[in-house]
Design a protein around this motif. Structure first.
Motif, PDB file in Angstrom:
ATOM      1  N   VAL A 149     -63.641   0.598 -44.966  1.00  0.00           N
ATOM      2  CA  VAL A 149     -63.071   0.121 -46.233  1.00  0.00           C
ATOM      3  C   VAL A 149     -62.576  -1.309 -46.076  1.00  0.00           C
ATOM      4  N   ALA A 150     -61.874  -1.592 -44.965  1.00  0.00           N
ATOM      5  CA  ALA A 150     -61.401  -2.950 -44.711  1.00  0.00           C
ATOM      6  C   ALA A 150     -62.582  -3.913 -44.595  1.00  0.00           C
ATOM      7  N   TRP A 151     -63.639  -3.469 -43.916  1.00  0.00           N
ATOM      8  CA  TRP A 151     -64.827  -4.311 -43.769  1.00  0.00           C
ATOM      9  C   TRP A 151     -65.413  -4.659 -45.136  1.00  0.00           C
ATOM     10  N   VAL A 152     -65.486  -3.675 -46.022  1.00  0.00           N
ATOM     11  CA  VAL A 152     -66.023  -3.902 -47.367  1.00  0.00           C
ATOM     12  C   VAL A 152     -65.160  -4.896 -48.131  1.00  0.00           C
ATOM     13  N   ILE A 153     -63.838  -4.775 -48.008  1.00  0.00           N
ATOM     14  CA  ILE A 153     -62.926  -5.699 -48.701  1.00  0.00           C
ATOM     15  C   ILE A 153     -63.134  -7.130 -48.213  1.00  0.00           C
ATOM     16  N   PHE A 154     -63.160  -7.309 -46.888  1.00  0.00           N
ATOM     17  CA  PHE A 154     -63.359  -8.662 -46.348  1.00  0.00           C
ATOM     18  C   PHE A 154     -64.745  -9.203 -46.688  1.00  0.00           C
ATOM     19  N   ALA A 155     -65.759  -8.334 -46.644  1.00  0.00           N
ATOM     20  CA  ALA A 155     -67.119  -8.764 -46.986  1.00  0.00           C
ATOM     21  C   ALA A 155     -67.196  -9.198 -48.444  1.00  0.00           C
ATOM     22  N   ALA A 156     -66.537  -8.436 -49.330  1.00  0.00           N
ATOM     23  CA  ALA A 156     -66.527  -8.800 -50.752  1.00  0.00           C
ATOM     24  C   ALA A 156     -65.833 -10.143 -50.969  1.00  0.00           C
ATOM     25  N   LEU A 157     -64.736 -10.367 -50.253  1.00  0.00           N
ATOM     26  CA  LEU A 157     -64.016 -11.631 -50.380  1.00  0.00           C
ATOM     27  C   LEU A 157     -64.876 -12.803 -49.914  1.00  0.00           C
ATOM     28  N   LEU A 158     -65.516 -12.652 -48.758  1.00  0.00           N
ATOM     29  CA  LEU A 158     -66.333 -13.745 -48.229  1.00  0.00           C
ATOM     30  C   LEU A 158     -67.556 -14.003 -49.119  1.00  0.00           C
ATOM     31  N   THR A 159     -68.128 -12.920 -49.666  1.00  0.00           N
ATOM     32  CA  THR A 159     -69.252 -13.088 -50.588  1.00  0.00           C
ATOM     33  C   THR A 159     -68.790 -13.769 -51.876  1.00  0.00           C
ATOM     34  N   ALA A 191     -54.954 -10.643 -38.054  1.00  0.00           N
ATOM     35  CA  ALA A 191     -53.497 -10.733 -38.201  1.00  0.00           C
ATOM     36  C   ALA A 191     -53.086 -12.183 -38.429  1.00  0.00           C
ATOM     37  N   ILE A 192     -53.705 -13.093 -37.696  1.00  0.00           N
ATOM     38  CA  ILE A 192     -53.431 -14.522 -37.893  1.00  0.00           C
ATOM     39  C   ILE A 192     -53.880 -14.939 -39.289  1.00  0.00           C
ATOM     40  N   ALA A 193     -55.034 -14.437 -39.724  1.00  0.00           N
ATOM     41  CA  ALA A 193     -55.517 -14.741 -41.072  1.00  0.00           C
ATOM     42  C   ALA A 193     -54.551 -14.232 -42.139  1.00  0.00           C
ATOM     43  N   ALA A 194     -53.951 -13.070 -41.913  1.00  0.00           N
ATOM     44  CA  ALA A 194     -53.014 -12.508 -42.895  1.00  0.00           C
ATOM     45  C   ALA A 194     -51.770 -13.387 -43.035  1.00  0.00           C
ATOM     46  N   VAL A 195     -51.219 -13.850 -41.910  1.00  0.00           N
ATOM     47  CA  VAL A 195     -50.050 -14.731 -41.983  1.00  0.00           C
ATOM     48  C   VAL A 195     -50.441 -16.076 -42.585  1.00  0.00           C
ATOM     49  N   GLN A 196     -51.635 -16.563 -42.252  1.00  0.00           N
ATOM     50  CA  GLN A 196     -52.139 -17.795 -42.862  1.00  0.00           C
ATOM     51  C   GLN A 196     -52.249 -17.623 -44.377  1.00  0.00           C
ATOM     52  N   ALA A 197     -52.667 -16.440 -44.825  1.00  0.00           N
ATOM     53  CA  ALA A 197     -52.771 -16.163 -46.259  1.00  0.00           C
ATOM     54  C   ALA A 197     -51.401 -16.192 -46.925  1.00  0.00           C
ATOM     55  N   VAL A 198     -50.376 -15.674 -46.238  1.00  0.00           N
ATOM     56  CA  VAL A 198     -49.021 -15.710 -46.791  1.00  0.00           C
ATOM     57  C   VAL A 198     -48.574 -17.160 -46.980  1.00  0.00           C
ATOM     58  N   LEU A 199     -48.795 -17.998 -45.967  1.00  0.00           N
ATOM     59  CA  LEU A 199     -48.433 -19.413 -46.078  1.00  0.00           C
ATOM     60  C   LEU A 199     -49.223 -20.098 -47.193  1.00  0.00           C
ATOM     61  N   LEU A 200     -50.497 -19.744 -47.304  1.00  0.00           N
ATOM     62  CA  LEU A 200     -51.313 -20.303 -48.373  1.00  0.00           C
ATOM     63  C   LEU A 200     -50.793 -19.884 -49.746  1.00  0.00           C
ATOM     64  N   MET A 221     -54.960 -17.727 -54.935  1.00  0.00           N
ATOM     65  CA  MET A 221     -54.214 -16.485 -54.850  1.00  0.00           C
ATOM     66  C   MET A 221     -55.130 -15.269 -54.778  1.00  0.00           C
ATOM     67  N   ARG A 222     -56.329 -15.371 -55.350  1.00  0.00           N
ATOM     68  CA  ARG A 222     -57.266 -14.253 -55.221  1.00  0.00           C
ATOM     69  C   ARG A 222     -57.630 -14.044 -53.760  1.00  0.00           C
ATOM     70  N   ALA A 223     -57.880 -15.118 -53.038  1.00  0.00           N
ATOM     71  CA  ALA A 223     -58.190 -15.007 -51.615  1.00  0.00           C
ATOM     72  C   ALA A 223     -56.996 -14.452 -50.839  1.00  0.00           C
ATOM     73  N   LEU A 229     -58.339 -20.520 -43.336  1.00  0.00           N
ATOM     74  CA  LEU A 229     -58.256 -19.096 -43.658  1.00  0.00           C
ATOM     75  C   LEU A 229     -59.637 -18.450 -43.629  1.00  0.00           C
ATOM     76  N   PHE A 230     -60.598 -19.074 -44.266  1.00  0.00           N
ATOM     77  CA  PHE A 230     -61.930 -18.468 -44.310  1.00  0.00           C
ATOM     78  C   PHE A 230     -62.642 -18.544 -42.964  1.00  0.00           C
ATOM     79  N   GLU A 231     -62.341 -19.535 -42.165  1.00  0.00           N
ATOM     80  CA  GLU A 231     -62.885 -19.560 -40.804  1.00  0.00           C
ATOM     81  C   GLU A 231     -62.332 -18.403 -39.986  1.00  0.00           C
ATOM     82  N   LEU A 232     -61.034 -18.132 -40.126  1.00  0.00           N
ATOM     83  CA  LEU A 232     -60.428 -16.992 -39.436  1.00  0.00           C
ATOM     84  C   LEU A 232     -61.038 -15.679 -39.926  1.00  0.00           C
TER      85      LEU A 232
END
Length: 266
Positions: free
Chosen positions: A215-225, A138-147, A235-237, A176-179
């Protein structure tokens, strides 16, 4: 009897903390991190007794909708306050604190059905890791909005206002990526412990939660990969982070809201 007044006091503290941090972002007041943390902690001190009271009243493996959202809000605030001691994430409070307070006010008036069940150590591990994963992401999501706001402003050469108050773009992306990495570790632990310790998934209506969590795990894993191998950022992140968190939000609360609030079914 005291739930609504206590929730209202928590909401006021949260709004005060978020307002000061928001004014700091717009360069209207000087940064006061200690003040913001103090007001947030005061709100949390009012928030936690309500969360614990709801949990004790249910004594369940699957807390109802209102209990779940109140607990999630309290844990997200707690994690943010702790993480902000080491990382520049306090700006997230401008979005997270009012949301936690508003959800608390609404949910406290929604008694939800509970199911009695024994909380084994394995189930406790699953529940704790799931709650911590949700809070950190949740913190990462708000951090993404600010980013995202920062990216768009810089793209259009708007370097005044909020952008001046945020940390450098590279720092925002690194945090963001650390979170996300922390959230992914906890989400992996939650899913693994769920498969290992939760029985009768069909009887407990947990299949949808498991599928959406995967599904969420796959999305986050794809992003980190993609970030590690292909240099995904910007913006992709932001889009992938918000998309993954939306799926996780549906996994944790979607069916509970439909069944317990809209259809009034246990």
């Amino acid at each position: 009897m005291y739930a609504l007044p206590l929730a209202l006091v928590a909401f006021i503290f949260y709004i005060a903390a978020a307002s000061w941090q928001g004014l700091t972002l717009f360069r209207r007041v000087a940064p006061r991190d200690t003040l913001v943390r103090g007001l947030g902690a005061a709100g949390l001190l009012c928030h936690l007794p309500l969360a614990v009271g709801l949990l004790d009243a249910g004594d369940s493996l699957q807390p109802g909708f209102s209990t779940s959202v109140v607990l999630a809000g309290a844990l997200a605030v707690l994690v943010l306050l702790l993480v902000s001691l080491f990382k520049p994430v306090l700006n997230v409070a401008t979005g997270l604190f009012p949301l936690a307070g508003a959800v608390l006010l609404l949910a406290i008036e929604w008694p939800s059905p509970e199911k009695g069940s024994t909380m084994t150590p394995g189930i406790a591990l699953h529940a704790l890791s799931a709650a911590l994963a949700f809070a950190l992401l949740a913190i990462a999501a708000v951090q993404a909005v600010l980013l995202g706001v920062q990216n768009q402003a810089l793209r259009h050469h708007h370097i005044r206002g909020v952008v001046q108050s945020l940390p450098p773009l590279t720092t925002m992306e690194r945090v963001l990526f650390e979170l996300l990495w922390g959230g992914m570790i906890l989400l992996t632990l939650s899913i693994a412990s769920g498969f290992a310790f939760v029985d009768n998934m069909f009887a407990q209506h947990l299949v949808h939660k498991t599928v959406l969590s995967l599904v969420a795990w796959v999305i986050f894993a794809a992003l980190l990969t993609g970030h590690h191998r292909l240099g995904w950022r910007g913006m992709r992140a932001v889009r992938w982070t918000l998309g993954g968190y939306l799926v996780l939000l549906l996994a944790y609360f979607g069916s509970k809201f439909v069944l317990e609030i809209l259809l009034a079914r246990p």
